[in-house]
Design a protein around this motif. Structure first.
Motif, PDB file in Angstrom:
ATOM      1  N   PHE A 136       4.136  17.143  29.459  1.00  0.00           N
ATOM      2  CA  PHE A 136       5.576  17.334  29.640  1.00  0.00           C
ATOM      3  C   PHE A 136       6.189  17.462  28.248  1.00  0.00           C
ATOM      4  CE2 PHE A 136       3.800  15.001  33.147  1.00  0.00           C
ATOM      5  CZ  PHE A 136       4.286  15.688  34.253  1.00  0.00           C
ATOM      6  N   THR A 184      13.129  15.680  31.053  1.00  0.00           N
ATOM      7  CA  THR A 184      11.749  15.445  31.510  1.00  0.00           C
ATOM      8  C   THR A 184      11.598  14.155  32.312  1.00  0.00           C
ATOM      9  OG1 THR A 184      11.249  14.434  29.358  1.00  0.00           O
ATOM     10  CG2 THR A 184      10.665  16.768  29.651  1.00  0.00           C
ATOM     11  N   ALA A 213      10.393  14.437  36.139  1.00  0.00           N
ATOM     12  CA  ALA A 213       9.030  14.963  36.281  1.00  0.00           C
ATOM     13  C   ALA A 213       7.987  13.926  35.871  1.00  0.00           C
ATOM     14  CB  ALA A 213       8.875  16.229  35.451  1.00  0.00           C
TER      15      ALA A 213
END
Length: 331
Positions: free
Chosen positions: A236, A314, A317
């Motif tokens: 990520f 991020t 996720a």
């Protein structure tokens, strides 16, 4: 209190989360597990032995049977599938014990409490504590270089004379970093030790002889930085741009003025990061890169317990990826 925190009452927990009482980053993942109905138990090693009882017996087949139990919850060792070794504190013992007694008890607790958990077969660890401990700065830089990543010229020394020689080879632009965590407490005051430039008048500082120090060549033509959060092979990515000022040297010093944006990494860099983490035995890590004006990606840090929840783009996720991993219990 962490020793009483869990989910899905009445269902035996299969996920063990070991972290301190106030860990808002862990809370994101635990809320996700709760929403999925995944039973977990959150506790801290500081709760052992005063609030947690372990009963573990070795069976003829070599497996450990028994349970770890707190005041409100516990976990059957045979049911455990995942351990998230997040941000535990240290073992706590009664004040009635002397200093030597407490040090002996801490060694016993580590080898017994953590040792039994670490001996359970087919249990996924994110990460094993010994892998975190082994991820020293020298080890991570070695693994990075062996994996094809670029690392800055680096010196570890307690010889003041070596610093000047190193600085001369680096055209006088060197920085120093701590070899461990940046958090430092002195006289009851908590602070952080950030990356610092080393001016020429400190190259011969005799205090360098008092302990090991790490020096690196400064990447003077920095364009931006990249934070790579790695979860079981998934990367990520976020670009970090710091404004002029202290944050250009170490963005942690100016976190309120940073700009974050999505970014892609070249395939060789992605492959190098994954190879490096495999060498280090890490399921989770936060990796920091500096990208210079010509596009070279420099590996500057690997943090096996690095934070991630403060970055909005991020956060969701990574939360989902960690919850998926803990729920599945396998890589």
């Amino acid at each position: 209190m962490t020793h009483g925190t869990g989910s899905t009452r009445g269902v035996p927990p299969r996920v063990l989360v070991i972290t301190h009482d106030l860990d808002p980053t862990a809370d994101y993942v635990l809320r996700e597990l709760n929403a999925r109905g995944v039973p977990f138990w959150r506790t801290d090693v500081a709760d052992f032995p005063q609030r947690i009882t372990m009963r573990a017996e070795l069976r003829p087949d070599g497996a450990w049977g028994g349970a770890v139990v707190g005041p409100l919850r516990g976990i059957d060792l045979s049911e455990l599938t995942s351990v998230w070794w997040r941000k535990p504190t240290t073992f706590r013992f009664p004040d009635s014990m002397s200093g030597p007694e407490q040090r002996f008890a801490a060694g016993q607790a580590k080898r017994g409490f953590v040792g039994v958990l670490g001996s359970l077969p087919q249990v996924l660890w994110v990460n094993r504590p010994e892998r975190n401990a082994d991820c020293t700065k020298p080890a991570q830089l070695t693994a990075a270089a062996e994996s094809g990543l670029q690392v800055p010229a680096t010196l570890v020394t307690n010889d003041p004379g070596a610093v000047r020689d190193f600085a001369d080879r680096c055209r006088g632009r060197i920085v120093t970093k701590v070899l461990g965590g940046i958090v430092h407490t002195e006289n009851g005051q908590r602070g952080q030790i950030y990356t610092t430039r080393v001016p020429a008048d400190r190259w011969d500082d005799p205090r360098v002889a008092l302990t090991a120090h790490l020096y690196q060549q400064e990447i003077t033509d920095k364009a931006y930085e990249v934070r790579v959060t790695c979860v079981a092979g998934r990367l990520f990515l976020v670009r970090i741009d710091a404004p002029d000022g202290p944050g250009r040297l170490d963005w942690r010093t100016d976190s309120k003025r940073l700009a974050y944006s999505p970014i892609c990494l070249p395939v060789p860099i992605r492959t190098g990061i994954l190879d490096m983490l495999w060498c280090l035995g890490l399921v989770y890590a936060a990796v920091d890169l500096i990208v210079d004006q010509v596009g070279t990606h420099w590996l500057v840090d690997v943090n096996p317990g690095g934070q991630w929840a403060w970055i909005d783009c991020t956060r969701d996720a990574i939360t989902t990826a960690l919850a998926d991993l803990l729920q599945k219990g396998t890589l």
